[in-house]
Design an enzyme around this catalytic site. Structure first.
Site, short mmCIF file in Angstrom:
data_model
loop_
_atom_site.label_atom_id
_atom_site.label_comp_id
_atom_site.label_asym_id
_atom_site.label_seq_id
_atom_site.Cartn_x
_atom_site.Cartn_y
_atom_site.Cartn_z
N ARG A 82 -8.18 -5.79 12.32
CA ARG A 82 -7.02 -4.91 12.23
C ARG A 82 -6.07 -5.54 11.20
NH1 ARG A 82 -9.48 -1.54 14.60
NH2 ARG A 82 -8.96 -0.54 16.57
N GLU A 114 -1.93 2.34 7.73
CA GLU A 114 -3.08 3.17 7.32
C GLU A 114 -2.75 4.63 7.58
OE1 GLU A 114 -6.56 1.87 9.46
OE2 GLU A 114 -6.24 -0.23 8.93
N HIS A 147 -10.89 1.88 6.27
CA HIS A 147 -11.15 1.68 7.71
C HIS A 147 -12.39 2.48 8.12
CE1 HIS A 147 -9.31 0.83 11.92
NE2 HIS A 147 -10.62 0.79 11.95
#
Ligand code: 8YV
Length: 315
Positions: free
Chosen positions: A233, A262, A280
């Site tokens: 993360r 994000e 991601h």
């Protein structure tokens, strides 16, 4: 028996929507994505959340749903969910571990290769015609035989380490305690780990304890010839420190699938020539996303059948 009322958060693929709609009465969020915009009557119907994405799942949201029994998370990481609050209210939680481990580990290795050999830049060298006009691409760096350090030797960290064995990597790791590992070297701090390796891979799960675990000190210990790979993360790395280290070449490069913010990442990343950036997407294959959706539904079914959850989150 009436079907349980399920509120879906996030974007689902058609196969998930079809499967969920067979066994649940589905509710969707409005365009604002704000669950608090739903009427009190509709909120009172909801018994379960199918949660996907990384927006905060706060105490305030949970408390707006008086009959909420379970939050089934689509993902292994549940750092966006206020777990303590859910458990204190007796709301059950589940996640989707294991089914995504291989894809996440594969992408970590792919990112490492992509960064070290500059596969994206070299591809552009061919497609832009520069190969013909300017000759060979600048030399890149080797992966095989390098010292690789893993921060967090859980399921995903271990799968990454195992993939590096055929690359003749010397393997090092940091975890809260030493594990039973086949000749890999344990370090009791991330900085000591970073000081011993060429490549540092962050695979630790995100929680308040691991926020910023890859600090400026760790990046400095990694040094100007070191590279960072992050598939955990964004918050596990001091992002301000990382950008500065990359800008001033205090580390050689970084391959990142995750960011603080994000999908609108810090624009300074876009100006760097020593990064490989991914949206991601480490679990984002058709195969794995189908398995994640199935496990999310299996947990929901178990709950409504009164049987134990398959993959509960207990704190
Ligand atoms: C997300 C992830 O679940 O599993 C995790 O923890 O980060 C991802 O696989 C996916 O992006 C859907 O939100």
């Amino acid at each position: 028996m009436p079907e349980p009322h399920l509120l879906c958060f996030g974007d689902y693929d058609p196969w998930d929507i079809d499967a969920m709609s067979q066994d649940f009465e589905l509710h969707w969020l409005s365009a604002s994505h704000d669950p608090l915009d739903m009427s009190a009557d509709e909120r009172a119907l909801i018994q379960a959340f199918a949660f996907k994405g990384h927006d905060p799942m706060s105490a305030e949201i949970m408390d707006a749903f008086p009959n909420l029994e379970i939050i089934a998370n689509f993902g292994v990481g549940y750092d966006s969910i206020d777990v303590a609050h859910a458990l204190s209210r007796g709301i059950k939680l589940s996640n989707t571990p294991d089914v995504l481990t291989d894809d996440v580990a594969d992408l970590a290795v792919g990112m490492l290769l992509g960064l070290s050999r500059d596969i994206p830049g070299a591809s552009h060298w061919v497609t832009s015609g520069q190969w013909g006009q300017e000759g060979a691409y600048p030399l890149q760096r080797t992966v095989s035989g390098q010292k690789v350090g893993i921060v967090g030797l859980g399921r995903i960290g271990r799968a990454i380490a195992e993939r590096m064995v055929p690359f003749q990597s010397e393997l090092h790791y940091y975890a809260r305690s030493a594990k039973d590992t086949p000749g890999w070297t344990y370090h009791d701090s991330p900085a000591t780990l970073a000081a011993h390796v060429d490549i540092l891979v962050v695979a630790v799960s995100a929680n308040p304890e691991t926020a910023g675990i890859v600090s400026r000190e760790v990046l400095d210990a990694l040094g100007p010839d070191g590279v960072l790979v992050n598939i955990s993360r964004g918050i596990t790395v001091d992002e301000e420190g990382l950008i500065s280290a990359l800008q001033h070449k205090r580390i050689r490069g970084a391959a990142l699938d995750v960011f603080y913010s994000e999908p609108n990442i810090d624009e300074r990343f876009l100006e760097l020539d020593n990064v490989l950036l991914q949206p991601h997407q480490s679990s984002a294959t058709v195969e794995t996303r189908k398995k994640m959706g199935q496990l999310q539904r299996d947990n929901l079914h178990a709950h409504f059948a009164g049987t134990p959850l398959l993959t509960p989150v207990t704190g």
